[in-house]
Each structure stands twice: as structure tokens, then as C-alpha cells.
Design an enzyme around this catalytic site. Structure first.
Site, mmCIF file in Angstrom:
data_model
loop_
_atom_site.group_PDB
_atom_site.id
_atom_site.type_symbol
_atom_site.label_atom_id
_atom_site.label_comp_id
_atom_site.label_asym_id
_atom_site.label_seq_id
_atom_site.Cartn_x
_atom_site.Cartn_y
_atom_site.Cartn_z
ATOM 1 N N TYR A 1 -6.607 8.285 -1.994
ATOM 2 C CA TYR A 1 -6.316 7.208 -1.046
ATOM 3 C C TYR A 1 -7.613 6.574 -0.546
ATOM 4 C CZ TYR A 1 -4.651 4.986 3.268
ATOM 5 O OH TYR A 1 -4.382 4.101 4.274
ATOM 6 N N GLY B 1 0.811 -1.208 0.000
ATOM 7 C CA GLY B 1 0.000 0.000 0.000
ATOM 8 C C GLY B 1 0.840 1.250 0.000
#
Length: 198
Positions: A94, A31
Site C-alpha cells: 500500500y 483506491g
């Protein structure tokens, strides 16, 4: 491995098969967390967040699922974020990517239930890790605040007024990978000290 590259993912799975055998559990923790105001979010930032936080999870899950389906048993655990369940200012790319991850996992849970393959997300808040301290330093440099002020702000998101320890996430992942969690499927277990309770 480059988790955003299908060929790289497939090569790693082949290597695992050669050296270790079939795959029973996936804990996917790839991530990234870059932030910007919505109108300052350029195409590159948007595509990077979607690629690293969502496409990578799709590619890795697609590569390991045949083993699990064939054995009629498997556990998929994805590390998401509190942003899998809630929006936050200045991180639309995000949050969108982490919401997308949860949507994919919920669909997988419905699709794979009869194969005894579960899919879940762990959604931690701010962790006491190098990446958090690096992000705090970047925010401090952009805003003129001290790193300590930024970290205090991060802590304030949790009713417990603290950053999470990494082992709180890893023990949750181990639980979700175990038979004790067989009935937990398609969920996002939020670890944030109680900040998001709905």
C-alpha cells in the site's frame, strides 16, 4: 467504470465528452488498502495495490489530460494517504503504491506547469467512513482485539485523537481545483491532525 482497465477509462471519457463536454478537473479517489506483513505480502496483494492505487491514477490522468493541455488549464487532484509521505508497518504494498502516486504527481507538475495544469495529492489519515470501520473489524477478527480498541488505535495516530471527517477531504479537493490554488503544484497536502509534520 473499472479504473484499472484502459478501455473502460477511455469509454467513460468519451461518454463525458458526449454528455458534458471537455474535462477541466479530475478528482481521482479510486483506491484500496489491503495490508500484510512484508513476508506475507503475496504477488496478488502487491499487484492489486499497485493496480488500484497507482496504475488506475495513471490511466485516468492520461485519458483526461489532452482536454486540459488543449485548453491550457486544468486541475488534477488525487486522493493519496499519509502513506504517500511515510512508511507504516504491515502495509509495504500500500505504501509503495501511494508513494508511487506522489512521485507520478510530482513529475506531472514539472511537465505540465507551462500548460497551467496543476497536479496535487491529498494525503488523509484515518477517515470516519465505512471502509475504516470495516478495516477495523477485520483487524479485530485477526488480532482478538475489539473493534473499539482498533478504532482507538487509529485515532491515536493523530495528535488530535480523532478520525477525519470526509468533508475535510472534499473541501480540500475543491480548494485545489479552484483558481485560488493555482500556485500549488506537485504537493501532497497531508490531512492528519499533525501526525506527519516533516
Amino acid at each position: 467504470m473499472d479504473a484499472t482497465n484502459p478501455a473502460s477509462v477511455e469509454e467513460l471519457v468519451k461518454r463525458i465528452h458526449r454528455e458534458l463536454g471537455t474535462i477541466d478537473v479530475l478528482c481521482h479517489a479510486t483506491g484500496g488498502a489491503k495490508t500484510a506483513a512484508f513476508l506475507k505480502t503475496d504477488d496478488a496483494l502487491w499487484h492489486e495495490m499497485v493496480s488500484v492505487n497507482l496504475t488506475a491514477a495513471f490511466l485516468v490522468a492520461r485519458a483526461v489530460l489532452p482536454d486540459m493541455i488543449a485548453k491550457k488549464k486544468g486541475r488534477l487532484v488525487f486522493i493519496g494517504s499519509t502513506a504517500s509521505r511515510s512508511g507504516f508497518r504491515y502495509c509495504s504494498a500500500y505504501a509503495a503504491s501511494k508513494h508511487g502516486l506522489l512521485g507520478m504527481v510530482r513529475s506531472l507538475a514539472l511537465e505540465l506547469g507551462e500548460a497551467d495544469v496543476t497536479a496535487n495529492v491529498i494525503g488523509p489519515g484515518f477517515l470516519d467512513v465505512d471502509a475504516t470501520h470495516k478495516a477495523a473489524a477485520e483487524v479485530a477478527s485477526r488480532t482478538g482485539r475489539s473493534v473499539d480498541e482498533v478504532l482507538t488505535n487509529y485515532r491515536s495516530f493523530s495528535p488530535q485523537k480523532r478520525l477525519l471527517r470526509p468533508d475535510e477531504v472534499s473541501t480540500t479537493a475543491l480548494f485545489l481545483a479552484s483558481d485560488a490554488a493555482r500556485g500549488i503544484n506537485g504537493q501532497c497536502l497531508v490531512l492528519d491532525g499533525g501526525a506527519i509534520v516533516s
